[in-house]
Design a protein around this motif. Structure first.
Motif, PDB file in Angstrom:
ATOM      1  N   LEU A 248      28.561  44.473  31.009  1.00  0.00           N
ATOM      2  CA  LEU A 248      29.285  44.155  32.583  1.00  0.00           C
ATOM      3  C   LEU A 248      30.226  45.036  32.786  1.00  0.00           C
ATOM      4  O   LEU A 248      30.363  45.300  33.844  1.00  0.00           O
ATOM      5  CB  LEU A 248      29.788  42.726  32.308  1.00  0.00           C
ATOM      6  N   ALA A 249      30.736  45.724  31.884  1.00  0.00           N
ATOM      7  CA  ALA A 249      31.875  46.567  32.292  1.00  0.00           C
ATOM      8  C   ALA A 249      31.331  47.923  32.841  1.00  0.00           C
ATOM      9  O   ALA A 249      31.791  48.535  33.700  1.00  0.00           O
ATOM     10  CB  ALA A 249      32.412  47.231  30.668  1.00  0.00           C
ATOM     11  N   SER A 250      30.286  48.562  32.157  1.00  0.00           N
ATOM     12  CA  SER A 250      29.455  49.618  33.073  1.00  0.00           C
ATOM     13  C   SER A 250      28.920  49.048  34.326  1.00  0.00           C
ATOM     14  O   SER A 250      28.990  50.278  35.151  1.00  0.00           O
ATOM     15  CB  SER A 250      28.244  50.152  32.182  1.00  0.00           C
ATOM     16  N   TRP A 251      28.525  47.930  34.647  1.00  0.00           N
ATOM     17  CA  TRP A 251      28.209  47.470  35.985  1.00  0.00           C
ATOM     18  C   TRP A 251      29.259  47.653  36.845  1.00  0.00           C
ATOM     19  O   TRP A 251      29.160  48.011  38.062  1.00  0.00           O
ATOM     20  CB  TRP A 251      27.547  46.067  35.938  1.00  0.00           C
ATOM     21  N   LEU A 252      30.647  47.217  36.427  1.00  0.00           N
ATOM     22  CA  LEU A 252      31.705  47.135  37.319  1.00  0.00           C
ATOM     23  C   LEU A 252      32.356  48.631  37.462  1.00  0.00           C
ATOM     24  O   LEU A 252      33.245  48.724  38.230  1.00  0.00           O
ATOM     25  CB  LEU A 252      32.832  46.074  36.702  1.00  0.00           C
ATOM     26  N   GLU A 253      32.033  49.550  36.698  1.00  0.00           N
ATOM     27  CA  GLU A 253      32.752  50.930  36.762  1.00  0.00           C
ATOM     28  C   GLU A 253      32.844  51.248  38.055  1.00  0.00           C
ATOM     29  O   GLU A 253      34.004  52.045  38.447  1.00  0.00           O
ATOM     30  CB  GLU A 253      31.995  51.837  35.727  1.00  0.00           C
ATOM     31  N   PRO A 254      31.779  51.412  38.966  1.00  0.00           N
ATOM     32  CA  PRO A 254      31.969  52.111  40.318  1.00  0.00           C
ATOM     33  C   PRO A 254      33.052  51.357  41.082  1.00  0.00           C
ATOM     34  O   PRO A 254      33.487  51.916  42.289  1.00  0.00           O
ATOM     35  CB  PRO A 254      30.618  51.807  40.725  1.00  0.00           C
ATOM     36  N   ALA A 255      33.320  49.959  40.716  1.00  0.00           N
ATOM     37  CA  ALA A 255      34.425  49.423  41.602  1.00  0.00           C
ATOM     38  C   ALA A 255      35.763  49.923  41.164  1.00  0.00           C
ATOM     39  O   ALA A 255      35.838  50.422  40.124  1.00  0.00           O
ATOM     40  CB  ALA A 255      34.430  47.901  41.314  1.00  0.00           C
ATOM     41  N   THR A 256      36.739  49.764  42.181  1.00  0.00           N
ATOM     42  CA  THR A 256      38.073  50.571  41.947  1.00  0.00           C
ATOM     43  C   THR A 256      39.044  49.645  42.361  1.00  0.00           C
ATOM     44  O   THR A 256      39.142  48.859  43.277  1.00  0.00           O
ATOM     45  CB  THR A 256      38.323  51.963  42.911  1.00  0.00           C
ATOM     46  N   PRO A 257      40.265  49.719  41.442  1.00  0.00           N
ATOM     47  CA  PRO A 257      41.189  48.708  41.699  1.00  0.00           C
ATOM     48  C   PRO A 257      41.818  49.339  42.786  1.00  0.00           C
ATOM     49  O   PRO A 257      42.170  50.472  43.022  1.00  0.00           O
ATOM     50  CB  PRO A 257      42.138  48.735  40.340  1.00  0.00           C
ATOM     51  N   ILE A 258      42.322  48.324  43.774  1.00  0.00           N
ATOM     52  CA  ILE A 258      43.156  49.037  45.026  1.00  0.00           C
ATOM     53  C   ILE A 258      44.644  48.505  44.870  1.00  0.00           C
ATOM     54  O   ILE A 258      45.434  49.441  45.364  1.00  0.00           O
ATOM     55  CB  ILE A 258      42.604  48.210  46.267  1.00  0.00           C
ATOM     56  N   SER A 259      44.894  47.292  44.560  1.00  0.00           N
ATOM     57  CA  SER A 259      46.343  46.985  44.836  1.00  0.00           C
ATOM     58  C   SER A 259      46.489  45.653  43.824  1.00  0.00           C
ATOM     59  O   SER A 259      45.553  45.048  43.286  1.00  0.00           O
ATOM     60  CB  SER A 259      46.664  46.554  46.187  1.00  0.00           C
ATOM     61  N   MET A 260      47.706  45.410  43.371  1.00  0.00           N
ATOM     62  CA  MET A 260      47.957  44.399  42.416  1.00  0.00           C
ATOM     63  C   MET A 260      49.432  43.736  42.962  1.00  0.00           C
ATOM     64  O   MET A 260      50.460  44.596  42.759  1.00  0.00           O
ATOM     65  CB  MET A 260      48.248  44.791  40.976  1.00  0.00           C
ATOM     66  N   GLU A 261      49.445  42.710  43.635  1.00  0.00           N
ATOM     67  CA  GLU A 261      50.671  42.098  44.401  1.00  0.00           C
ATOM     68  C   GLU A 261      51.036  40.763  43.686  1.00  0.00           C
ATOM     69  O   GLU A 261      50.293  40.063  43.593  1.00  0.00           O
ATOM     70  CB  GLU A 261      50.404  42.204  45.948  1.00  0.00           C
ATOM     71  N   CYS A 262      52.308  40.576  43.395  1.00  0.00           N
ATOM     72  CA  CYS A 262      52.740  39.167  42.997  1.00  0.00           C
ATOM     73  C   CYS A 262      53.038  38.414  44.181  1.00  0.00           C
ATOM     74  O   CYS A 262      53.736  38.888  45.141  1.00  0.00           O
ATOM     75  CB  CYS A 262      53.938  39.516  42.214  1.00  0.00           C
ATOM     76  N   THR A 263      52.422  37.342  44.236  1.00  0.00           N
ATOM     77  CA  THR A 263      52.566  36.322  45.181  1.00  0.00           C
ATOM     78  C   THR A 263      53.013  34.942  44.636  1.00  0.00           C
ATOM     79  O   THR A 263      52.342  34.052  44.118  1.00  0.00           O
ATOM     80  CB  THR A 263      51.272  36.033  46.128  1.00  0.00           C
ATOM     81  N   GLY A 264      54.368  34.932  44.488  1.00  0.00           N
ATOM     82  CA  GLY A 264      55.141  33.565  43.806  1.00  0.00           C
ATOM     83  C   GLY A 264      54.490  33.708  42.376  1.00  0.00           C
ATOM     84  O   GLY A 264      55.089  34.805  41.482  1.00  0.00           O
ATOM     85  N   LEU A 265      53.796  32.623  41.813  1.00  0.00           N
ATOM     86  CA  LEU A 265      53.605  32.773  40.211  1.00  0.00           C
ATOM     87  C   LEU A 265      52.392  33.452  39.893  1.00  0.00           C
ATOM     88  O   LEU A 265      52.055  33.429  38.914  1.00  0.00           O
ATOM     89  CB  LEU A 265      53.515  31.240  39.758  1.00  0.00           C
ATOM     90  N   ASP A 266      51.412  33.570  41.206  1.00  0.00           N
ATOM     91  CA  ASP A 266      50.200  34.521  40.785  1.00  0.00           C
ATOM     92  C   ASP A 266      50.236  35.758  41.037  1.00  0.00           C
ATOM     93  O   ASP A 266      51.368  36.480  41.905  1.00  0.00           O
ATOM     94  CB  ASP A 266      49.240  33.622  41.706  1.00  0.00           C
ATOM     95  N   VAL A 267      49.236  36.522  40.573  1.00  0.00           N
ATOM     96  CA  VAL A 267      49.261  37.830  40.906  1.00  0.00           C
ATOM     97  C   VAL A 267      47.855  37.959  41.713  1.00  0.00           C
ATOM     98  O   VAL A 267      46.741  37.563  41.394  1.00  0.00           O
ATOM     99  CB  VAL A 267      49.003  38.995  39.734  1.00  0.00           C
ATOM    100  N   CYS A 268      48.039  38.797  42.753  1.00  0.00           N
ATOM    101  CA  CYS A 268      46.567  39.018  43.879  1.00  0.00           C
ATOM    102  C   CYS A 268      46.204  40.303  43.345  1.00  0.00           C
ATOM    103  O   CYS A 268      46.843  41.487  43.504  1.00  0.00           O
ATOM    104  CB  CYS A 268      47.007  38.821  45.167  1.00  0.00           C
ATOM    105  N   PHE A 269      44.833  40.380  42.691  1.00  0.00           N
ATOM    106  CA  PHE A 269      44.375  41.846  42.401  1.00  0.00           C
ATOM    107  C   PHE A 269      43.235  42.041  43.126  1.00  0.00           C
ATOM    108  O   PHE A 269      42.043  41.365  43.146  1.00  0.00           O
ATOM    109  CB  PHE A 269      44.078  41.829  40.904  1.00  0.00           C
TER     110      PHE A 269
END
Length: 315
Positions: free
Chosen positions: A255-276
């Motif tokens: 699964l890691a190699s399948w997801l490799e083309p995807a790229t993280p864009i942002s990581m924002e804290c929204t209260g108690l959660d993190v929107c990734f």
């Protein structure tokens, strides 16, 4: 040269004189005040060179364990080389006995200040348990019960290896053989054929859009992810790459190699959660991640960030 202070030398000499180990000579006088302050012999200038060599070695060891370069540098900056070396050794032993499955364990152990002695005790206990186990202990109960219906009386090594390679296919052939009233011999022949059982429906594999960069030029317009988001994503990929197939939710592939083309864009804290937020080259790839991989990504990222994570897959 010894690293002792003048006061400590006085105490030592007094004890030796009182014990009769040293005999005082009136003519001899020692002027401690004239002894120059020197660096102890065990702390010399070469220590800097040794430290540099140790840092480079740790970098190589962490990279061999699939720790992202940025994460490796961060660990080396924050923790002592002795502690990191001990955890590397402990992590490798934990992998051997099945208590760890990816480098994310090593990173978490250091960052969360795990008790290394407790972990080593767990490893020893697990090693003793494994020594008492047989191959049959590693085969699921459902498969063993089906084998009994088929009249399987041979060694289980072949079944164990087949199940380890493809659990879903092995169980499917066993169930199909039992439903058809076949014996162990015909089941073995079917298992060795390399064919899939009739009506076999493997877990959905990703579309071609996941495996290739359909429009890689468009990635030039994507915003640069923050170091924190990049490190979390790299750690997530390392952990997923080492997960068991049943934990990934897929019957084969990486699964890691399948997801490799995807790229993280942002990581924002929204209260108690993190929107990734993760971006893919095509809407097909983004939808596939949202539908099939969101759960495992949120779980693993949550373990890494120590917070509840909500994943958003966009294109």
């Amino acid at each position: 040269m010894t690293g002792y202070t003048i006061e400590e030398l006085d105490k030592v000499l007094s004890k030796l004189l009182a014990a009769g180990v040293l005999n005082p000579i009136p003519e001899m006088q020692v002027g401690f005040s004239n002894i120059p302050q020197m660096t102890p012999c065990f702390q010399n200038a070469a220590a800097g060179d040794d430290e540099s060599e140790t840092t480079e070695t740790l970098h190589l060891q962490l990279r061999e364990l699939h720790v992202a370069p940025e994460t490796a540098s961060d660990l080396i900056d924050k923790y002592s080389s002795t502690l990191i070396s001990r955890w590397i050794e402990t992590y490798q032993e934990a992998v051997e006995v099945g208590l760890a499955q990816g480098s994310g364990f090593l990173v978490s152990a250091l960052r969360r200040n795990f008790n290394i002695e407790e972990m080593r005790d767990r490893i020893k206990t697990h090693q003793r348990l494994l020594e008492k186990q047989t191959i049959a202990d590693f085969i699921p109960v459902e498969l063993k019960e089906t084998l009994q219906k088929l009249g399987w009386e041979d060694d289980l090594e072949e079944i164990y290896q087949a199940h380890k390679q493809d659990p879903a296919r092995t169980l499917a052939w066993a169930k199909h053989s039992a439903s058809e009233g076949w014996g162990a011999g015909k089941f073995r022949k079917s298992l060795r054929s390399g064919l899939m059982p009739p009506h076999y429906e493997p877990v959905m594999r990703p579309p071609l859009a996941i495996l290739i960069d359909a429009d890689i030029s468009s990635q030039d317009d994507w915003p640069e992810p923050s170091p924190e988001a990049r490190n979390a994503w790299n750690d997530c990929m390392s952990m997923i790459a080492m997960m068991q197939e049943e934990d990934r939710g897929f019957n084969s592939g990486d699964l890691a190699s399948w997801l490799e083309p995807a790229t993280p864009i942002s990581m924002e804290c929204t209260g108690l959660d993190v929107c990734f937020t993760v971006r893919s080259c095509t809407s097909t790839a983004a939808n596939w991640i949202e539908t099939n991989a969101r759960g495992v990504l949120e779980d693993v990222l949550g373990d890494i960030l120590k917070q509840s994570v909500s994943l958003e897959s966009v294109s």
